[in-house]
Design a protein around this motif. Structure first.
Motif, short mmCIF file in Angstrom:
data_model
loop_
_atom_site.label_atom_id
_atom_site.label_comp_id
_atom_site.label_asym_id
_atom_site.label_seq_id
_atom_site.Cartn_x
_atom_site.Cartn_y
_atom_site.Cartn_z
N SER A 73 -6.87 5.41 -9.61
CA SER A 73 -6.63 3.97 -9.44
C SER A 73 -6.33 3.59 -7.99
N GLU A 74 -6.16 4.59 -7.14
CA GLU A 74 -6.00 4.36 -5.69
C GLU A 74 -4.92 3.33 -5.35
N GLY A 75 -3.85 3.38 -6.09
CA GLY A 75 -2.73 2.51 -5.74
C GLY A 75 -2.93 1.05 -6.10
N PRO A 90 -7.79 20.75 -3.29
CA PRO A 90 -8.59 20.05 -2.28
C PRO A 90 -8.43 20.73 -0.92
N GLY A 91 -9.46 20.56 -0.10
CA GLY A 91 -9.44 21.16 1.23
C GLY A 91 -8.23 20.72 2.05
N SER A 92 -7.66 19.60 1.67
CA SER A 92 -6.51 19.06 2.39
C SER A 92 -5.18 19.49 1.77
N GLN A 93 -5.21 20.44 0.83
CA GLN A 93 -4.01 20.73 0.05
C GLN A 93 -2.78 21.12 0.87
N GLY A 130 -1.13 11.32 -4.16
CA GLY A 130 -2.43 10.99 -3.57
C GLY A 130 -3.56 11.66 -4.33
N ASN A 131 -3.33 12.90 -4.77
CA ASN A 131 -4.35 13.62 -5.54
C ASN A 131 -4.65 12.90 -6.85
N VAL A 132 -3.61 12.44 -7.53
CA VAL A 132 -3.83 11.75 -8.81
C VAL A 132 -4.51 10.40 -8.56
N ALA A 133 -4.01 9.69 -7.54
CA ALA A 133 -4.57 8.36 -7.26
C ALA A 133 -6.03 8.42 -6.81
N GLU A 134 -6.44 9.58 -6.26
CA GLU A 134 -7.85 9.73 -5.84
C GLU A 134 -8.63 10.60 -6.82
N VAL A 187 2.53 2.08 -9.27
CA VAL A 187 3.06 3.00 -8.26
C VAL A 187 3.73 4.17 -8.97
N PHE A 188 3.20 5.37 -8.77
CA PHE A 188 3.68 6.53 -9.52
C PHE A 188 5.11 6.87 -9.15
N GLU A 189 5.90 7.10 -10.18
CA GLU A 189 7.28 7.52 -9.94
C GLU A 189 7.40 9.02 -10.11
N ALA A 209 -8.46 13.88 -7.03
CA ALA A 209 -9.02 14.85 -6.08
C ALA A 209 -9.57 16.08 -6.80
N GLY A 210 -10.61 16.63 -6.23
CA GLY A 210 -11.18 17.88 -6.72
C GLY A 210 -10.97 18.96 -5.69
N GLY A 211 -11.54 20.12 -5.94
CA GLY A 211 -11.36 21.19 -4.98
C GLY A 211 -12.39 22.28 -5.19
N THR A 220 0.84 -1.19 0.00
CA THR A 220 0.00 0.00 0.00
C THR A 220 0.88 1.24 0.00
N VAL A 221 0.74 2.06 -1.04
CA VAL A 221 1.53 3.29 -1.10
C VAL A 221 0.79 4.36 -0.29
N ARG A 222 1.56 5.15 0.44
CA ARG A 222 0.94 6.16 1.29
C ARG A 222 1.59 7.53 1.09
N GLY A 223 0.75 8.52 0.76
CA GLY A 223 1.24 9.89 0.67
C GLY A 223 1.08 10.55 2.02
N ALA A 224 0.08 11.43 2.13
CA ALA A 224 -0.15 12.08 3.41
C ALA A 224 -1.16 11.29 4.26
N GLY A 225 -1.76 10.27 3.68
CA GLY A 225 -2.75 9.50 4.45
C GLY A 225 -3.98 10.32 4.82
N THR A 226 -4.39 11.23 3.94
CA THR A 226 -5.56 12.05 4.26
C THR A 226 -6.81 11.63 3.49
N ASN A 227 -6.71 10.53 2.75
CA ASN A 227 -7.90 10.15 1.97
C ASN A 227 -9.02 9.76 2.93
N LEU A 228 -10.23 9.93 2.45
CA LEU A 228 -11.39 9.72 3.31
C LEU A 228 -12.13 8.43 2.98
N SER A 252 -1.94 17.25 1.62
CA SER A 252 -2.09 16.14 0.68
C SER A 252 -0.95 16.16 -0.34
N THR A 253 -0.66 14.98 -0.89
CA THR A 253 0.43 14.91 -1.87
C THR A 253 -0.15 14.82 -3.28
N LEU A 254 0.66 15.20 -4.26
CA LEU A 254 0.18 15.15 -5.64
C LEU A 254 -0.06 13.71 -6.07
#
Ligand SMILES: Cc1cc2nc3c(=O)[nH]c(=O)nc-3n(C[C@H](O)[C@H](O)[C@H](O)COP(=O)(O)OP(=O)(O)OC[C@H]3O[C@@H](n4cnc5c(N)ncnc54)[C@H](O)[C@@H]3O)c2cc1C
Ligand code: SF4
Ligand code: SF4
Ligand code: SF4
Lengths: 426, 463
Positions: free
Chosen positions: B199-201, B133-136, B143-147, B205-207, B149-151, B68-76, B139-141
């Motif tokens: 794709s949520e990981g 996003p409200g978590s900007q 994580g934003n791509v994998a989710e 895995v994004f490089e 994210a909107g804003g 499991t790849v983890r950015g900021a771990g702020t996904n809901l 949050s990491t980019l």
């Protein structure tokens, strides 16, 4: 070691405080320790999760949790910005007390807290002995800043560039003071705090000069005890209680309008922690009263005395560092800047990196010097980037850290307390 | 517990300090921002460069370790809650902005770059990276791509997917796959970058990521409109769009949220207002003036009792502060905050609001609602205390009802928070079994050992 069930039941008292954390992770933007390591155990959310884990018995390793919990500057930045309003420092202080009660402090540390800290006379004597011997072991590092470093390999000092203990601490030059209110009609009690007394007596002298200039009466009793934050943040609540009581007794011996300190940490401790953690219920009212009257010196000068500002054509730039305990805990940021400007000689240069913790955090600096060092160096670079010729702040503990970091990074920028610069102009 | 030999292998790749196996360390990676049960990994690794990131993926695949790849771990939605006994791979050290190209308006970043930091660097060059996003702030980019994210700016500027030009990612074998590019137009091969978005990981895995930038708008104007009735506010939203004005931001707040914010900040908000719209138009000076005047008129035509147009930056900040206060203020009411993101076509907002009202009454819960009215993305926020088991069961039932309602109105399960574990069970309600089977077949070929964030999106069947 006590029974783990007992630990769990004690931690359960934190339950209500802990459930307030919705794990949003927004504290990651605030925490200076996390900024260095990027590890969840170093950020507020992680530490709170560890405490919950311990109290829910999912996690059974109090030593490890305690160790992680110590990796915190108690700077309060996360708390000041937490969307849920989680009382982070409250939780951490209580948890440290519970855990150190359970695990026990190392005996040497305990001895220092129990015997030395609570006995100001003994401590003063010992430290003056230290002051006379320190020259043997140290040599000059930066003449302008006035820092020294170890002459020989000394693990305790490591590669620190430190301010030496003053040869004449404040209490030896001015052991006490008791003057009536002058034209101002005000009389204040003065609590210099340990670092001012022992390392920066000139800061204490500056405060006294300013008060005399503005005709404010001063009550400064001898043999003041430490405000107690080192004991409290190590979980030594009994020692904390004793220190608070000693001070309460001392300051009760006379009448005064405000209690002033030049130390952001002392002010915050007296204002917020004395009434909250002082265990003596009978006497709590005294702690609450004193908490209402304590003030940072700049706050007093600006808000109460309303000192005027002298006009100036070309003021010199001073890089001002906001001590966390003023900025986050007491929300005091404008007054020190206004006091700097009031003398007509200086103007505040804002740090390009914005306000942030200097990385000192009291015992954090001792236990995690490497981390403290990385955080502090960034601060030093940010101060240097302002191009100011002087750095100023409102907390002697921050002054120690800034001096160490500016000296080590090779920026010969002297570090002053705001009141020193203001006193200069009187 | 992870075997010592494997631990050594990880240490060889990322260094000793970057391999964590202590119980306390593992515990700290057992959750994210979703209100879900925790599960612990067996090891946490923190690669400091892309080469070691690739090696970590490969090692996991060779040993069948769930990753499991983890950015900021702020996904809901539970996207970073690890597989029990699996591996968590942190991207917090992969935080470099590799290039900001002002001529061709793109940037190349590592996945761990924090969104707001990136936006600030880009803004310093007079450019805009719109997804906010409200978590900007954290949050990491990646994580934003994998989710996806909107804003707040999604209405006019779109969401993360509208800014992804390319993603280079590691496949399960640790091979670096390149996709997309630096040109505005690029249709070479399958749209693999598109496959990675949301794709949520679970697929790669994004490089590094190539992101589109746009010029910073020359002018902007914010305003706050107060409505006596929620239906009027909704009609105003529809009328603004129907008048061919696309505000950068068009936000909505219900009465409960307004009152809670006012309690918290004492900013002088209208506590008896049934609803409030916060609107910002941007673009060229003249256009901004015109649009602002029109929006004001439209709101008044739709029975707004007052429309406050921000005169300067300070007033504009006050408007946005009110919006930013929504979650913090609500979060303080009760210990547990369940933030949902049911999304409906914007014409259905009034119907959705009425449904939420009913659901709150039926399950006897406090629900505050705010959100992105302009794009139909509402955030019904349930305030509860997870320790109260009876109430918690009602919360779970209410969440089910919210999604049923959103789908019935032609909406979607998630406007921006992703599916993760939280909503996997509802997926078939929206897309049917066919889409799920197709996705599973695809995943089973790309990730035969099912190591990439198993159980997320497609549910536990494959796990
Ligand atoms: C207070 C708050 C406000 C929020 N506001 C918004 C909002 O306005 N709009 C919105 O859309 N969301 C919002 N969110 C949700 C969340 O912040 C977003 O989903 C964000 O994109 C997650 O980023 P992250 O770095 O925390 O990713 P994480 O939570 O760490 O990870 C999210 C997913 O991305 C995957 N991932 C991360 N990095 C990689 C990589 N390098 N390669 C492959 N997969 C990867 C993870 O495996 C996981 O599945 C909010 C959350 C909170 C707590
Ligand atoms: S910001 Fe506050 S609520 Fe959010 S995770 Fe940190 S401590 Fe918890
Ligand atoms: S008090 Fe300071 S160091 Fe401690 S967790 Fe909060 S922000 Fe980090
Ligand atoms: S805050 Fe620090 S300097 Fe001030 S009295 Fe307490 S220990 Fe001493």
């Amino acid at each position: 070691m006590a029974d783990i069930k007992k630990l769990v039941s004690m931690l359960k008292e934190l339950d209500d405080l802990l459930t307030g954390c919705m794990r949003c992770g927004m504290c990651q933007a605030q925490c200076p320790v996390f900024a260095q390591t990027g590890k969840e155990t170093d950020v507020t959310r992680g530490k709170l999760a560890l405490l919950s884990g311990l109290s829910d018995e999912i996690l059974k390793d109090p030593e490890a949790v305690n160790e992680k919990l110590q990796r915190c500057l108690l700077c309060g930045t996360c708390e000041a910005n937490c969307p849920s309003g989680v009382k982070v420092t409250d939780i951490f202080l209580r948890a440290r007390a519970i855990l150190s009660g359970y695990l026990g402090l190392p005996p040497s540390q305990r001895l220092v807290f129990r015997r030395l800290l609570t006995n100001p006379k003994l401590m003063n004597n010992l430290l003056s002995l230290g002051a006379s011997l320190q020259g043997l072991f140290t040599k000059e590092a930066d003449g302008v800043i006035g820092t020294s470093c170890a002459r020989f390999n000394a693990p305790l000092i490591a590669d620190r560039h430190f301010k030496k203990l003053a040869s004449k601490p404040l209490h030896s030059v001015t052991p006490k003071k008791d003057t009536p209110p002058g034209k101002s009609g005000l009389r204040v009690a003065f609590f210099p705090g340990c670092v001012t007394d022992k390392v920066f007596p000139q800061v204490g002298q500056a405060v006294l000069k300013i008060l005399e200039h503005h005709q404010v009466g001063v009550f400064m009793p001898p043999n003041q005890s430490c405000c107690g934050i080192p004991a409290l943040s190590s979980g030594e609540t009994e020692v904390f209680d004793k220190l608070v009581r000693q001070n309460l007794d001392l300051f009760a011996t006379s009448k005064w309008d405000y209690l002033l300190t030049p130390c952001a940490t002392c002010t915050a401790t007296i204002a917020e922690l004395w009434p909250k953690y002082y265990g003596d219920k009978m006497d709590g009212i005294r702690a609450a009263n004193i908490a209402d009257k304590v003030m940072d010196v700049s706050q007093f000068l600006h808000d109460v005395l309303k000192i005027p500002t002298k006009e100036s054509a070309s003021p010199a730039k001073v890089a001002y560092h906001d001590p966390c305990h003023l900025r986050n805990t007491l929300k005091i940021t404008t007054q020190p800047r206004q006091v700097l400007a009031a003398g007509g000689k200086y103007t505040t240069a804002e740090l390009p990196s914005g306000p942030s913790c200097c990385g000192s955090g009291g015992s954090f600096n001792l236990k995690h010097y490497k981390l403290s060092d990385v955080i502090g160096r960034k601060k030093a670079e940010s101060i240097a980037a302002t191009g100011a010729g002087v750095a100023a702040t409102s907390c002697p503990a921050c002054m120690l850290q800034l001096a160490d970091m500016l000296s080590k990074t090779g920026h010969s920028i002297p570090v002053k307390h705001v009141v020193e610069l203001y006193a200069e102009t009187l | 517990m992870i075997r010592d030999a494997l631990k050594n292998e990880f240490q060889k790749i990322v260094g000793k300090d970057n391999v964590m196996t202590e119980a306390a360390e593992l515990h700290a990676y057992s959750y994210d921002s979703a209100v879900l049960d925790q599960t612990q990994p067996a090891v946490v690794v923190r690669p400091e460069n892309s080469e070691s990131l690739g090696k970590v993926v490969k090692l996991c695949n060779e040993n069948g370790l769930k990753l499991t790849v983890r950015g900021a771990g702020t996904n809901l939605s539970g996207g970073t809650i690890p597989h029990p006994g699996g591996v968590v791979c942190l991207t917090t050290a992969l935080d470099k902005v590799l290039e900001i190209n002002e001529e061709d308006l793109y940037a190349v970043v590592q996945p761990g770059v924090v969104t707001a930091k990136f936006a600030a660097q880009v803004a310093a060059k007079g450019l805009l990276y719109p997804p906010d996003p409200g978590s900007q702030a954290v949050s990491t980019l990646g994580g934003n791509v994998a989710e996806n994210a909107g804003g707040l700016r999604a209405l006019k500027y779109g969401v993360t997917k509208d800014y992804v030009m390319g993603v280079d990612f590691f496949d399960v074998n640790g091979e670096l796959i390149r996709s997309g590019g630096k040109t505005v137009k690029c249709v070479t091969g399958y749209n693999l970058a598109g496959l990675m978005i949301a794709s949520e990981g679970t697929l790669g895995v994004f490089e590094n990521i190539t992101l589109k930038l746009v010029p910073f708008p020359a002018a902007y104007k914010a305003m706050m409109a107060v409505f006596p009735d929620m239906m009027d506010a909704s009609r105003a939203v529809a009328a603004i769009i129907a008048n061919k004005i696309v505000p950068a931001t068009l936000e909505f707040m219900d009465n409960f949220t307004i009152r809670t914010i006012e309690n918290f900040r004492k900013a002088g908000l209208p506590v008896d207002a049934a609803a409030m719209l916060l609107i910002e138009v941007d673009g060229h000076q003249g256009q901004v003036e015109d649009d602002a005047a029109k929006v004001e008129a439209i709101c008044k035509e739709n029975k707004a009792t007052s429309v406050r147009v921000a005169k300067d930056d300070a007033e504009r900040n006050a408007v946005w502060q009110a919006r930013r206060d929504a979650l913090p203020a609500l979060a303080r009411v009760k210990p547990t905050t369940v933030l949902e993101d049911a999304t409906v076509p914007r014409s259905k907002i009034p119907a959705m609001m009425q449904a939420l009202d009913k659901i709150a009454k039926k399950y006897d819960l406090i629900i505050g609602t705010f959100g992105h009215a302009g794009d139909g993305n509402l955030h019904p926020t349930i305030l509860t205390d997870k320790r109260d088991q009876k109430e918690w069961h009602r919360v779970e039932a209410a969440v089910d009802a919210i999604f049923d309602e959103a789908l019935a109105l032609g909406g979607t399960l998630s406007g921006e928070h992703g599916i993760g574990i939280a909503k996997a069970k509802y997926l078939k309600n929206e897309y049917g079994v066919g889409a799920i089977n197709y996705s599973r077949r695809m995943k089973s070929v790309l990730d035969p050992n099912n190591i990439l964030n198993p159980g997320k999106i497609l549910g536990p069947l494959l796990a």
